[in-house]
Write a protein that holds these residues in place. Structure first.
Motif, PDB file in Angstrom:
ATOM      1  N   GLN A   1       4.803   5.043  -7.406  1.00 23.39           N
ATOM      2  CA  GLN A   1       4.665   5.928  -6.251  1.00 23.39           C
ATOM      3  C   GLN A   1       5.679   7.064  -6.273  1.00 23.39           C
ATOM      4  O   GLN A   1       5.942   7.677  -5.247  1.00 23.39           O
ATOM      5  CB  GLN A   1       4.816   5.113  -4.972  1.00 23.39           C
ATOM      6  CG  GLN A   1       3.752   4.059  -4.846  1.00 23.39           C
ATOM      7  CD  GLN A   1       3.990   3.123  -3.684  1.00 23.39           C
ATOM      8  OE1 GLN A   1       4.834   3.376  -2.848  1.00 23.39           O
ATOM      9  NE2 GLN A   1       3.235   2.048  -3.648  1.00 23.39           N
TER      10      GLN A   1
ATOM     11  N   ILE B   1       6.152  -1.048  -8.180  1.00 24.49           N
ATOM     12  CA  ILE B   1       5.654  -0.409  -6.954  1.00 24.49           C
ATOM     13  C   ILE B   1       6.388   0.919  -6.741  1.00 24.49           C
ATOM     14  O   ILE B   1       5.781   1.944  -6.466  1.00 24.49           O
ATOM     15  CB  ILE B   1       5.844  -1.343  -5.742  1.00 24.49           C
ATOM     16  CG1 ILE B   1       4.956  -2.575  -5.895  1.00 24.49           C
ATOM     17  CG2 ILE B   1       5.511  -0.614  -4.446  1.00 24.49           C
ATOM     18  CD1 ILE B   1       5.095  -3.586  -4.780  1.00 24.49           C
TER      19      ILE B   1
ATOM     20  N   ALA C   1      -3.558   3.144  -4.968  1.00 26.46           N
ATOM     21  CA  ALA C   1      -3.327   1.850  -4.311  1.00 26.46           C
ATOM     22  C   ALA C   1      -3.887   0.708  -5.151  1.00 26.46           C
ATOM     23  O   ALA C   1      -3.221  -0.311  -5.382  1.00 26.46           O
ATOM     24  CB  ALA C   1      -3.958   1.861  -2.926  1.00 26.46           C
TER      25      ALA C   1
ATOM     26  N   VAL D   1      -1.922  13.575  -4.852  1.00 28.70           N
ATOM     27  CA  VAL D   1      -2.549  13.354  -3.549  1.00 28.70           C
ATOM     28  C   VAL D   1      -2.016  14.355  -2.526  1.00 28.70           C
ATOM     29  O   VAL D   1      -2.778  15.012  -1.814  1.00 28.70           O
ATOM     30  CB  VAL D   1      -2.282  11.910  -3.058  1.00 28.70           C
ATOM     31  CG1 VAL D   1      -2.828  11.708  -1.666  1.00 28.70           C
ATOM     32  CG2 VAL D   1      -2.879  10.908  -4.025  1.00 28.70           C
TER      33      VAL D   1
ATOM     34  N   GLN E   1       0.989   7.192   0.359  1.00 31.22           N
ATOM     35  CA  GLN E   1       0.025   8.262   0.132  1.00 31.22           C
ATOM     36  C   GLN E   1      -1.367   7.902   0.646  1.00 31.22           C
ATOM     37  O   GLN E   1      -2.197   8.770   0.833  1.00 31.22           O
ATOM     38  CB  GLN E   1      -0.059   8.588  -1.365  1.00 31.22           C
ATOM     39  CG  GLN E   1       1.036   9.491  -1.857  1.00 31.22           C
ATOM     40  CD  GLN E   1       2.359   8.773  -1.952  1.00 31.22           C
ATOM     41  OE1 GLN E   1       2.421   7.560  -2.087  1.00 31.22           O
ATOM     42  NE2 GLN E   1       3.453   9.506  -1.864  1.00 31.22           N
ATOM     43  N   VAL E   2      -1.628   6.595   0.847  1.00 27.89           N
ATOM     44  CA  VAL E   2      -2.921   6.207   1.381  1.00 27.89           C
ATOM     45  C   VAL E   2      -2.969   6.499   2.879  1.00 27.89           C
ATOM     46  O   VAL E   2      -3.932   7.049   3.393  1.00 27.89           O
ATOM     47  CB  VAL E   2      -3.197   4.713   1.107  1.00 27.89           C
ATOM     48  CG1 VAL E   2      -4.434   4.252   1.859  1.00 27.89           C
ATOM     49  CG2 VAL E   2      -3.362   4.479  -0.379  1.00 27.89           C
TER      50      VAL E   2
ATOM     51  N   ALA F   1       1.087  10.226  -6.874  1.00 28.70           N
ATOM     52  CA  ALA F   1       1.494  10.427  -5.484  1.00 28.70           C
ATOM     53  C   ALA F   1       1.570  11.914  -5.154  1.00 28.70           C
ATOM     54  O   ALA F   1       1.133  12.353  -4.091  1.00 28.70           O
ATOM     55  CB  ALA F   1       2.846   9.761  -5.232  1.00 28.70           C
TER      56      ALA F   1
ATOM     57  N   PHE G   1       7.518  10.281  -6.041  1.00 29.99           N
ATOM     58  CA  PHE G   1       7.093  11.532  -5.431  1.00 29.99           C
ATOM     59  C   PHE G   1       8.259  12.514  -5.264  1.00 29.99           C
ATOM     60  O   PHE G   1       8.166  13.674  -5.671  1.00 29.99           O
ATOM     61  CB  PHE G   1       6.479  11.242  -4.056  1.00 29.99           C
ATOM     62  CG  PHE G   1       6.155  12.474  -3.267  1.00 29.99           C
ATOM     63  CD1 PHE G   1       4.942  13.115  -3.442  1.00 29.99           C
ATOM     64  CD2 PHE G   1       7.071  13.018  -2.379  1.00 29.99           C
ATOM     65  CE1 PHE G   1       4.644  14.264  -2.729  1.00 29.99           C
ATOM     66  CE2 PHE G   1       6.788  14.168  -1.666  1.00 29.99           C
ATOM     67  CZ  PHE G   1       5.564  14.788  -1.843  1.00 29.99           C
ATOM     68  N   ASP G   2       9.362  12.026  -4.678  1.00 29.84           N
ATOM     69  CA  ASP G   2      10.469  12.897  -4.281  1.00 29.84           C
ATOM     70  C   ASP G   2      10.934  13.803  -5.421  1.00 29.84           C
ATOM     71  O   ASP G   2      11.098  15.006  -5.251  1.00 29.84           O
ATOM     72  CB  ASP G   2      11.671  12.059  -3.812  1.00 29.84           C
ATOM     73  CG  ASP G   2      11.315  11.162  -2.648  1.00 29.84           C
ATOM     74  OD1 ASP G   2      10.115  11.076  -2.329  1.00 29.84           O
ATOM     75  OD2 ASP G   2      12.224  10.556  -2.074  1.00 29.84           O
TER      76      ASP G   2
ATOM     77  N   THR H   1      -1.861   0.162  -8.269  1.00 33.31           N
ATOM     78  CA  THR H   1      -0.613  -0.556  -7.970  1.00 33.31           C
ATOM     79  C   THR H   1      -0.880  -2.053  -7.829  1.00 33.31           C
ATOM     80  O   THR H   1      -0.196  -2.885  -8.441  1.00 33.31           O
ATOM     81  CB  THR H   1       0.013  -0.018  -6.668  1.00 33.31           C
ATOM     82  OG1 THR H   1       0.069   1.394  -6.730  1.00 33.31           O
ATOM     83  CG2 THR H   1       1.392  -0.578  -6.459  1.00 33.31           C
TER      84      THR H   1
ATOM     85  N   PHE I   1      -0.881   8.383   4.832  1.00 33.97           N
ATOM     86  CA  PHE I   1      -0.381   9.604   5.447  1.00 33.97           C
ATOM     87  C   PHE I   1      -1.488  10.564   5.857  1.00 33.97           C
ATOM     88  O   PHE I   1      -1.317  11.362   6.770  1.00 33.97           O
ATOM     89  CB  PHE I   1       0.638  10.295   4.524  1.00 33.97           C
ATOM     90  CG  PHE I   1       0.053  11.285   3.564  1.00 33.97           C
ATOM     91  CD1 PHE I   1      -0.549  10.873   2.402  1.00 33.97           C
ATOM     92  CD2 PHE I   1       0.125  12.643   3.830  1.00 33.97           C
ATOM     93  CE1 PHE I   1      -1.081  11.786   1.513  1.00 33.97           C
ATOM     94  CE2 PHE I   1      -0.412  13.566   2.946  1.00 33.97           C
ATOM     95  CZ  PHE I   1      -1.019  13.141   1.774  1.00 33.97           C
TER      96      PHE I   1
ATOM     97  N   ILE J   1       0.861  -1.191   0.000  1.00 33.38           N
ATOM     98  CA  ILE J   1       0.000   0.000   0.000  1.00 33.38           C
ATOM     99  C   ILE J   1       0.895   1.238   0.000  1.00 33.38           C
ATOM    100  O   ILE J   1       1.797   1.370   0.818  1.00 33.38           O
ATOM    101  CB  ILE J   1      -0.901   0.005   1.248  1.00 33.38           C
ATOM    102  CG1 ILE J   1      -1.835  -1.195   1.243  1.00 33.38           C
ATOM    103  CG2 ILE J   1      -1.685   1.303   1.329  1.00 33.38           C
ATOM    104  CD1 ILE J   1      -2.920  -1.141   0.208  1.00 33.38           C
ATOM    105  N   PRO J   2       0.669   2.169  -0.929  1.00 36.66           N
ATOM    106  CA  PRO J   2       1.523   3.363  -0.994  1.00 36.66           C
ATOM    107  C   PRO J   2       1.374   4.233   0.253  1.00 36.66           C
ATOM    108  O   PRO J   2       0.309   4.272   0.869  1.00 36.66           O
ATOM    109  CB  PRO J   2       1.000   4.108  -2.221  1.00 36.66           C
ATOM    110  CG  PRO J   2      -0.131   3.348  -2.768  1.00 36.66           C
ATOM    111  CD  PRO J   2      -0.348   2.124  -1.971  1.00 36.66           C
TER     112      PRO J   2
ATOM    113  N   PHE K   1      12.062  11.027   2.951  1.00 38.82           N
ATOM    114  CA  PHE K   1      11.684  12.349   2.455  1.00 38.82           C
ATOM    115  C   PHE K   1      10.206  12.652   2.666  1.00 38.82           C
ATOM    116  O   PHE K   1       9.849  13.666   3.251  1.00 38.82           O
ATOM    117  CB  PHE K   1      12.055  12.450   0.973  1.00 38.82           C
ATOM    118  CG  PHE K   1      11.745  13.774   0.349  1.00 38.82           C
ATOM    119  CD1 PHE K   1      12.515  14.884   0.636  1.00 38.82           C
ATOM    120  CD2 PHE K   1      10.688  13.915  -0.525  1.00 38.82           C
ATOM    121  CE1 PHE K   1      12.232  16.115   0.081  1.00 38.82           C
ATOM    122  CE2 PHE K   1      10.395  15.141  -1.092  1.00 38.82           C
ATOM    123  CZ  PHE K   1      11.170  16.241  -0.792  1.00 38.82           C
TER     124      PHE K   1
ATOM    125  N   ALA L   1      -5.732   8.717  -3.685  1.00 42.52           N
ATOM    126  CA  ALA L   1      -4.802   7.772  -3.054  1.00 42.52           C
ATOM    127  C   ALA L   1      -5.307   6.342  -3.196  1.00 42.52           C
ATOM    128  O   ALA L   1      -4.541   5.416  -3.490  1.00 42.52           O
ATOM    129  CB  ALA L   1      -4.624   8.131  -1.582  1.00 42.52           C
TER     130      ALA L   1
END
Lengths: 477, 368
Positions: free
Chosen positions: B301, B297, B349, B325, A308-309, B322, B303-304, B352, A311, A305-306, A408, B345
């Motif tokens: 996702q 995966i 999920a 969101v 982002q879910v 990501a 993001f950074d 993914t 947080f 699960i990422p 990060f 989000a």
């Protein structure tokens, strides 16, 4: 590629001959393999090394980029050291203090038919860069310095090759001047100096210390600091990271705070992960209890699960201090606090998975022997099982430290104000936002290099664990 | 009987810290995210149930569609290239030679540093007056030299192989000893031609805009799957950092493959390329599966990099699911759209999980 020829070896080559021919091939093959590996090394280490070297430069965006950097020349080091000694009696970090008398020489080429004129020397009031440093109160060397008129100290015939490749003849003239600090006053960090000539054709050749940049079509040789000291000259950007980036409220160095925060979070997470992941992993690998399968499925899901879910809810949980629990130790909210980041990451599902895999590989017999001795489960775990887990714990320590140090997303969500509370990675984002806008990459690169240093040292020392960590992470399923 | 109960109690005591963390920061969080995704919630007023409204609205939101496109293109391109690149590198490195550990460590070095550090360095190299444009300028200026060098190399190799064959040696087209000679001679000849002024470098200046641009590369993708140039810049950076990690996984698997397979194939006259596809690729099948899963995966996702590139690029060209969101949860001056962000989000999920499941089917069936 083409098929190898199926032709038989013709009989006028003896076996020995063919053997020698094939040996030659093997040698060449090894040579090519090493060359390719070296090229790969350059490819992968190149950006890091190039950035590290460029972080010493006054302007890392200088074009074309070069590796011939004045900050790396021993001649400039010794010049910077003696100038620093003259400026403040500090050959390492330099400065400009009362009683200073800084001697300096600049050499020009003057073509035939032009009379050489002494340059005008001035100490400008110049801010040390923009960004966070711009709001600080600083002393200016200009308020305390006086300059003696430049005087000719040498003259000899010489030539000069201009941009078009033409060789001009004329004279090479050297002028000397002194910057004095008369009377009393504070010690000033920097001594910026501009040396200006009237004629464009009087060309700058060299000076005691390499100049920072040529301005106004080559007429002004500009020095950011005429008395830098050896380290102050070479590591100017690094010194700026600490000196200029200060908290507006407390005045403390931001970079130091970020480094400290990163260490606190990483060490706390390592300790909690080691303890809790091995406890959980041991239970999953060795003990029989209902609900084991459900937990195992949850572990697998948690890794997929990422972030982002989760947080969103986790942010709210920390904001409310974990249902008000944090009030017990006097914190109304766990946002913008290191304990928030630590408590929400005590132990990860991945770490538990690694320890479970590991405990399944060690033989039961050792424990069974201890069981006969009548020890409790708890004693067996700490006295017998944990000492055997040392190799896995080494890899887990490294993996956890690296993960926490480089994390990060989650710190970015939790730690926002004040600047002091951030960790290194998100602090670097602050640097990038503030200094990137003005193109001041020297400071950004210096900060990036320093923030990577601990992990790189750790990697060099504990290389084995890092590489093991990869195969654990890969999990030989 | 008593000892069995004791064991259960002990197990749950051992698991307690982990289970509490898991329950609070994963289970509870996931359930809440699902709940929020069906509500209208801004952190200040109580959540209001809106059913599937948020999910329907996702596809009316232009930035979400950009994010979806970017995430998919990014995941597909990066996963493919990094898997292939890592496998090829591992095959090259799979030698019993001295100094292998040094090289392994050197390649892995960029991967131990944080994504922030590497991304900052790349961002610096992507500036208009940065290293990438400088190197491109060099290549463009010395294109005549490179061309002549390549032609000489091929010609010399062909001539040498033919000579060796007429002399009765079993030389292959890519015979390493002959190749080394061809390479050195071609390099020396090219240098000499340049030095004598017969072959002059061109006056070229590459000034490519990597960042502040909305240019897109159509490539082989359908129109909807075009990749904006800044996204390609992130792809290059990402592949650079992930290849070493996956390379090490492949290398560990390759070292378990008996050397005798390669020796036998070599005696049968199989070329290195043939050996790669018929021995190396099949024998690391399980690791390939793992690398592709982890790659998907990770890339879905991403993001950074988006956060660090920030205002240096047009946001639409790099925004990912990501980041979308995050942006809706913390939109700066506006009110957070918690429900909408949660829906996005959840979408990420489910996407993914679906892609990993599909890929699992796909690679498994190919193996059997």
């Amino acid at each position: 590629m083409a098929q190898a020829p199926a032709r038989p070896l013709t009989n006028y080559h003896g076996a020995q001959d063919i053997e020698r021919w094939q040996a030659r091939r093997r040698w060449a093959r090894a040579g090519i393999v090493y060359t390719v590996m070296l090229l790969f090394s350059i490819l992968f280490l190149g950006p890091l090394l190039f950035a590290t070297v460029s972080s010493l430069k006054e302007n890392p965006l200088e074009y074309p980029p070069t590796l011939a950097i004045p900050q790396l020349s021993p001649r400039n080091w010794s010049a910077a050291a003696s100038l620093g000694r003259a400026g403040a009696g500090a050959p390492l970090w330099g400065g400009f203090a009362p009683g200073a008398e800084v001697p300096f020489e600049v050499t020009y080429f003057v073509p035939e038919g032009l009379e050489a004129t002494p340059p005008a020397v001035s100490v400008p009031r110049r801010r040390p860069g923009g960004g966070l440093g711009a709001v600080q109160q600083i002393e200016y060397a200009a308020d305390y310095a006086s300059v003696t008129p430049a005087q000719e100290v040498g003259r000899e015939p010489g030539g000069y090759v201009d941009e078009d490749g033409e060789t001009l003849t004329g004279e090479v003239v050297t002028y000397g001047f002194r910057v004095l600090y008369e009377g009393d006053g504070p010690k000033v960090d920097r001594l910026p100096v501009d040396v200006e000539v009237e004629e464009r054709d009087q060309v700058f050749v060299s000076s005691t210390l390499a100049l920072s940049r040529l301005e106004r079509r080559g007429r002004v040789a500009s020095y950011d600091n005429l008395a830098p000291g050896a380290l102050g000259y070479t590591f100017n950007n690094y010194a700026r990271v600490f000196k200029e980036a200060r908290s507006i409220t407390t005045g403390r160095s931001l970079f130091l705070s970020w480094t400290l925060n990163s260490f606190v979070i990483a060490l706390a997470k390592v300790v909690s992960t080691i303890l809790f992941a091995s406890m959980a992993g041991y239970a999953l690998a060795r003990l029989h209890f209902p609900g084991k399968n459900i937990i195992f499925v949850l572990i697998l899901f948690a890794q997929m699960i990422p972030g982002q879910v989760n947080f969103i809810s986790n942010y709210l949980v920390l904001r409310d201090g974990i249902f008000g629990l944090s009030r017990l130790w006097g914190q109304a909210s766990l946002l913008n606090s290191l304990s928030g980041v630590i408590l929400s990451g005590l132990v990860g599902a991945g770490a538990v998975f690694i320890m479970k895999q590991f405990f399944e590989t060690i033989p039961r017999e050792v424990e069974e022997a201890a069981m006969i001795d009548g020890t409790t489960q708890w004693q067996r775990f700490f006295r017998v099982v944990m000492p055997m887990a040392r190799p896995a714990l080494g890899a887990l320590t490294i993996l956890t430290f690296q993960g926490a140090w480089n994390d990060f997303f989650w710190p970015l969500v939790v730690l926002t104000t004040p600047e002091d509370i951030k960790t290194l990675p998100i602090g670097l984002l602050t640097f990038r936002n503030i200094y990137g806008a003005t193109g001041d990459w020297g400071l950004i690169l210096a900060g990036a290099v320093m923030s990577a240093l601990p992990i790189i040292i750790l990697f060099i020392v504990f290389q084995r664990y890092f590489l093991e960590g990869v195969s654990y992470g890969g999990g030989k399923e | 009987m008593r000892s069995k109960q004791q064991e259960v109690v002990a197990a749950y005591l051992f698991l307690a810290p982990f289970l509490i963390t898991l329950a609070l920061f994963f289970l509870y969080a996931t359930v809440r995210a699902v709940f929020f995704s069906f509500t209208d919630y801004d952190l200040f007023n109580a959540p209001r149930w809106v059913g599937l409204q948020n999910y329907a609205n996702l596809f009316r939101e232009e930035n979400f569609l950009f994010a979806l496109r970017n995430s998919l293109v990014f995941a597909a391109v990066v996963t493919t290239l990094q898997t292939f690149g890592a496998l090829v590198m591992a095959a090259v490195l799979n030698q019993r030679i001295r100094g292998l550990n040094f090289f392994r460590a050197a390649y892995y070095m960029p991967s131990v540093t944080s994504s922030v550090v590497i991304t900052l360095i790349f961002l610096w190299m992507y500036q208009r007056e940065g290293l990438f444009n400088y190197l491109a300028t060099q290549v463009a200026s010395y294109a005549p030299q490179l061309g002549v060098f390549a032609l000489l190399l091929i010609a010399l190799q062909i001539i040498q192989v033919l000579i060796e064959r007429t002399r009765g040696y079993p030389a292959r087209w890519l015979d390493p000893a002959l190749f080394a000679i061809s390479f050195l001679v071609a390099a020396a000849a090219t240098w000499l031609l340049t030095f004598l002024g017969i072959l002059l470098p061109r006056d070229a200046e590459v000034d490519f805009t990597w960042l502040q641009t909305s240019q897109e590369v159509p490539g082989a993708f359908p129109m909807a799957l075009r990749a904006p140039v800044p996204l390609i810049a992130i792809m290059i950076q990402n592949i650079f950092t992930t290849i070493p990690t996956f390379m090490l996984m492949f290398l560990a698997a390759l070292q378990d493959v008996p050397k005798s397979y390669y020796e036998a194939a070599s005696l049968d006259g199989a070329t290195p390329a043939q050996q790669f596809f018929s021995i190396t690729v099949p024998s690391v099948q399980p690791v390939t599966f793992l690398v592709v899963t982890l790659g998907l995966i990770g890339t879905l996702q991403m993001f950074d990099q988006v956060a660090i590139f920030g205002n240096a690029v047009p946001i639409r060209s790099v925004i990912t699911l990501a980041y979308f969101v995050y942006q809706r949860m913390f939109p700066g001056a506006q009110l957070p759209e918690v429900g909408f962000a949660s829906a996005a989000a959840m979408f990420l999920a489910v996407l993914t999980l679906l892609i990993v499941l599909i890929q699992r089917r796909f690679i498994r069936s190919e193996a059997s």
